[in-house]
Write a protein that holds these residues in place. Structure first.
Motif, PDB file in Angstrom:
ATOM      1  N   ASP A  33       0.851  -1.187   0.000  1.00  0.00           N
ATOM      2  CA  ASP A  33       0.000   0.000   0.000  1.00  0.00           C
ATOM      3  C   ASP A  33       0.885   1.234   0.000  1.00  0.00           C
ATOM      4  N   HIS A  34       0.282   2.414   0.155  1.00  0.00           N
ATOM      5  CA  HIS A  34       1.056   3.661   0.059  1.00  0.00           C
ATOM      6  C   HIS A  34       2.130   3.771   1.136  1.00  0.00           C
ATOM      7  N   GLN A  35       1.975   3.079   2.252  1.00  0.00           N
ATOM      8  CA  GLN A  35       2.980   3.138   3.307  1.00  0.00           C
ATOM      9  C   GLN A  35       4.118   2.144   3.101  1.00  0.00           C
ATOM     10  N   SER A  36       3.846   1.032   2.439  1.00  0.00           N
ATOM     11  CA  SER A  36       4.857  -0.013   2.308  1.00  0.00           C
ATOM     12  C   SER A  36       5.470  -0.124   0.915  1.00  0.00           C
ATOM     13  N   SER A  68      -1.034   1.871  -5.234  1.00  0.00           N
ATOM     14  CA  SER A  68       0.402   2.130  -5.101  1.00  0.00           C
ATOM     15  C   SER A  68       1.208   0.963  -5.656  1.00  0.00           C
TER      16      SER A  68
END
Length: 126
Positions: A33-36, A68
């Motif tokens: 996702d956008h964090q990983s 992402s």
């Protein structure tokens, strides 16, 4: 297969890089996702930059992927093409395969059910 393991990333996504007969294999485990997604992006930037580089991304242990991850895979595909190389994906079903199907990426990037199939495929783009 030469095992030059290098783990890149942290948190909800683990990326392990190995080399198999000149092919860079990125084994992913967790959620993209956008964090990983940075872990995947960093691992892709470390892939062999030579002309004709070949990359297999194993998504078989990925449980979730948002846009992402899709964008990172599209960028990897374009990068491989620009270098006269190729990209293959290992996808075994579930939510990740459904995501790839929804955006049509599975019709552009060759997908294989196993890592062995992806490595053994004789077609440059298959």
């Amino acid at each position: 297969m030469t095992d030059n393991r290098k783990e890149v990333g942290h948190g909800r996504l683990s990326v392990v890089r190995t080399d198999a007969d000149g092919i860079t294999v990125l084994g992913l485990d967790g959620e993209i996702d956008h964090q990983s997604v940075g872990g995947l992006t960093r691992a892709l930037s470390l892939a062999d930059p030579r002309e004709g580089h070949r990359v297999v991304i194993d998504l078989s242990q990925v449980t979730f992927m948002d846009s992402s991850g899709v964008n990172a895979l599209i960028a990897a595909f374009h990068s491989a093409q620009a270098a006269q190389g190729w990209l293959r994906l290992v996808v075994v079903g579930g939510a990740v395969q459904r995501t790839l199907q929804l955006v049509g990426l599975d019709t552009v990037v060759p997908c294989h059910p196993t890592l062995e199939d992806a490595l053994a495929s004789t077609q440059p783009g298959a």
